[in-house]
Each structure stands twice: as C-alpha cells, then as structure tokens.
Design a protein around this motif. Structure first.
Motif, PDB file in Angstrom:
ATOM      1  N   GLU A 246      10.082  19.693   2.389  1.00  0.00           N
ATOM      2  CA  GLU A 246      10.399  20.199   1.045  1.00  0.00           C
ATOM      3  C   GLU A 246       9.192  20.098   0.114  1.00  0.00           C
ATOM      4  O   GLU A 246       9.274  19.587  -1.015  1.00  0.00           O
ATOM      5  CB  GLU A 246      11.603  19.462   0.464  1.00  0.00           C
ATOM      6  N   ILE A 247       8.078  20.622   0.575  1.00  0.00           N
ATOM      7  CA  ILE A 247       6.851  20.638  -0.222  1.00  0.00           C
ATOM      8  C   ILE A 247       6.545  22.079  -0.595  1.00  0.00           C
ATOM      9  O   ILE A 247       6.235  22.903   0.276  1.00  0.00           O
ATOM     10  CB  ILE A 247       5.671  20.022   0.556  1.00  0.00           C
ATOM     11  N   TYR A 248       6.643  22.382  -1.877  1.00  0.00           N
ATOM     12  CA  TYR A 248       6.421  23.748  -2.355  1.00  0.00           C
ATOM     13  C   TYR A 248       5.475  23.700  -3.554  1.00  0.00           C
ATOM     14  O   TYR A 248       5.905  23.565  -4.703  1.00  0.00           O
ATOM     15  CB  TYR A 248       7.744  24.406  -2.748  1.00  0.00           C
ATOM     16  N   ILE A 249       4.195  23.783  -3.295  1.00  0.00           N
ATOM     17  CA  ILE A 249       3.197  23.667  -4.357  1.00  0.00           C
ATOM     18  C   ILE A 249       3.067  25.014  -5.061  1.00  0.00           C
ATOM     19  O   ILE A 249       2.747  26.031  -4.430  1.00  0.00           O
ATOM     20  CB  ILE A 249       1.837  23.240  -3.771  1.00  0.00           C
ATOM     21  N   PRO A 250       3.308  25.071  -6.372  1.00  0.00           N
ATOM     22  CA  PRO A 250       3.240  26.353  -7.070  1.00  0.00           C
ATOM     23  C   PRO A 250       1.810  26.805  -7.313  1.00  0.00           C
ATOM     24  O   PRO A 250       0.895  25.992  -7.454  1.00  0.00           O
ATOM     25  CB  PRO A 250       3.945  26.056  -8.394  1.00  0.00           C
ATOM     26  N   SER A 251       1.646  28.098  -7.355  1.00  0.00           N
ATOM     27  CA  SER A 251       0.373  28.677  -7.774  1.00  0.00           C
ATOM     28  C   SER A 251       0.556  29.167  -9.207  1.00  0.00           C
ATOM     29  O   SER A 251       1.624  29.674  -9.568  1.00  0.00           O
ATOM     30  CB  SER A 251       0.001  29.855  -6.866  1.00  0.00           C
ATOM     31  N   ILE A 252      -0.465  29.019 -10.040  1.00  0.00           N
ATOM     32  CA  ILE A 252      -0.338  29.454 -11.433  1.00  0.00           C
ATOM     33  C   ILE A 252      -1.436  30.448 -11.792  1.00  0.00           C
ATOM     34  O   ILE A 252      -1.922  30.497 -12.911  1.00  0.00           O
ATOM     35  CB  ILE A 252      -0.343  28.262 -12.407  1.00  0.00           C
ATOM     36  N   GLY A 253      -1.804  31.280 -10.810  1.00  0.00           N
ATOM     37  CA  GLY A 253      -2.812  32.297 -11.059  1.00  0.00           C
ATOM     38  C   GLY A 253      -2.193  33.616 -11.488  1.00  0.00           C
ATOM     39  O   GLY A 253      -0.977  33.822 -11.426  1.00  0.00           O
ATOM     40  N   ALA A 254      -3.040  34.538 -11.913  1.00  0.00           N
ATOM     41  CA  ALA A 254      -2.571  35.851 -12.374  1.00  0.00           C
ATOM     42  C   ALA A 254      -1.874  36.622 -11.258  1.00  0.00           C
ATOM     43  O   ALA A 254      -0.873  37.300 -11.486  1.00  0.00           O
ATOM     44  CB  ALA A 254      -3.749  36.656 -12.926  1.00  0.00           C
TER      45      ALA A 254
END
Length: 284
Positions: A246-254
């Motif tokens: 349950e590891i879901y690292i978000p991306s915060i790029g365009a």
C-alpha cells in the motif's frame, strides 16, 4: 497481477492517481476530446474492415452526435473545444486517412483487437487498434501493430523507443493467446481463423507504429528485444510490491496534476487549473 498499457502508463505518471483509477475504481469525468477519440476509433474500425469512407463518416457523425451509443457521454468540454469544430475535424481525418490508404496494398488482420496474454506470473491485456500485414521499404513483409492517436503531441524517438505500451503490444503479438484467445474468457475471444493466423505470422518481423491522425503521420516506434521485456517485467513486479505494501507516492508535476480527475480525493496538492491562466510577471 493483471496489467494493461493504460494502467502502467498511469502508474508511471502518478502512483496515487493509478490507485484511485485502477484499484479503487473511482469514477472520472469524461472530456469531449476523449469522446472524440472514441468516436474516431470506432469509425476507423469499420473503415479498416470494409474500406468504405462514406460509411465511416456516417458512423462518426452518428456517434459524435450521440456518444452515449458508445458509452462515452461527455461530462465537460475543455477550453477551445467545440462540437462543430471537432465534428469538422473528424470528417477531415477520415477523408485524409482514406486518401492515404485507399490504394495501398495491405492485409488487415484485426481491428480493435482485445487480448490478454500470460507474462510470467502476471498477465498483460489491452486493445490493439490495428494489426496489418504490409511490405516494408525494402519490400519485405512485416506485421504492423498500429496505435492511433487523436490528441497527443508528437513524441520523440527516444520516448517511443522506451514506450511500454508498444513493448506490451510487441510481446503480446508473439504469444499464441493473442491469436487463440485467453483461457476461454469471453472478454478476450480468439481471432477468426486464429490458429492459422498465428502459424502464418509468428515468424514475421513486428513493427510498432505510432499513428497521429491529426496529420496522418506515422512514426516507427522501434524494435523490442529481451532487454525491453525484462524492463517491463521489473516494472510489473515493483508495482505489485507497491500494491501489497500500500505504497502510493503522489506526483505533483504539471503532467500528472493538470488533467487529473482526482484532485479532491488526493488531498495533497492544490488544484492548479486556475494557475494555468494567470499572467506571468515580467522579471526583466
């Protein structure tokens, strides 16, 4: 674990977005450009089967006027997008496609072909827009795996060379299940005469084609070898491990946030859509 091309692309874009879409199955908002692509694909399926551009245009007009026929009702319209503008462009795309292909010598093997094939302890699934036999520039027969694009920017050759979608297509087309169907699963039926087709084409060189319908331009996505398959297998293994833990690292790029349907569920990034239209200060 079962993987498909769109799922893998979403994972590489943003693991958290992939979780919302692929695991939690949260609903998304259908935009007009996505619906337009669905209507064009459906019209081209008919054209590739029968070669009648008038019937393809008629079908496009019908589904574009009533996209619910295809289960692709429109929830919102991106800016600078109109019904009439896309309708006109869709007709032009089909006319240009016919002009480009009407007199070509080719054998259409399959259109909008759904497949599922084993991949170690995983499975790979997807839909191929077009499988065709055609002669290369050197006069040799090749099996072309064609993927249509209606609204994508043209990628670089390196992006295509490493594109996982084409790696999946190339691998799948070499497996008997691609032709014969998958474990009697009605979602992945065999091709008509699939056994004979598999034998006829299994040794034929593959060529993956990125086909941009806006300009009727095609680009060779490059060959795939064992290193590409091992890269794909490693990605599948790592995603499976992430899901189990349950590891879901978000991306915060365009690229990941601009058109994301899950900004509210995310809770990590502020929706950036309004910022896209803010004036840029002159710092000179």
């Amino acid at each position: 674990m079962k993987f498909n091309a769109s799922m893998l692309k979403r994972w590489m874009l943003c693991p958290l977005q992939a979780r919302f879409a692929e695991l939690d199955n949260l609903p998304w908002r259908q935009n007009a450009k996505a619906t337009f692509g669905t209507c064009i694909h459906e019209a081209l399926e008919g054209y590739n089967q029968h070669g009648n551009v008038d019937e393809a245009i008629k079908r496009f007009k019908q589904t574009w006027h009533e996209p619910e026929i295809l289960g692709a009702g429109i929830d919102y319209w991106p800016k600078i997008t109109t019904y009439g503008g896309l309708r006109k462009r869709g007709i032009e795309i089909l006319q240009e496609y016919d002009s480009h292909h009407a007199w070509e010598t080719r054998t259409v093997v399959a259109t909008e072909h759904k497949f599922c094939v084993p991949f170690g302890e995983h499975t790979l699934s997807g839909i191929v827009d077009l499988v065709e036999k055609k002669k290369s520039g050197r006069g040799k027969n090749v099996l072309r795996i064609v993927d249509y694009k209606t609204n994508s920017k043209q990628p670089t050759l390196m992006q295509l060379r490493l594109d996982i979608q084409f790696t999946i297509y190339s691998y799948a087309s070499e497996q008997p299940e691609f032709w014969l169907g998958f474990e009697n699963d009605p979602r992945y039926p065999p091709m008509p005469n699939g056994a004979n087709l598999y034998e006829a084409y299994k040794k034929l060189p593959r060529k993956a084609i990125w086909y941009h319908l806006w300009g009727n331009k095609e680009i060779d996505a490059g060959d795939r070898d064992d290193a590409d398959m091992m890269r794909l297998y490693r990605v599948c293994n790592e995603i499976e491990r992430a899901v189990k833990n349950e590891i879901y690292i978000p991306s915060i790029g365009a690229d990941s946030c601009t058109w994301c349907d899950y900004t509210e569920e995310c809770g990590i990034v502020v929706p950036i859509h309004a910022k896209l239209h803010e004036p840029i200060e002159d710092t000179d």
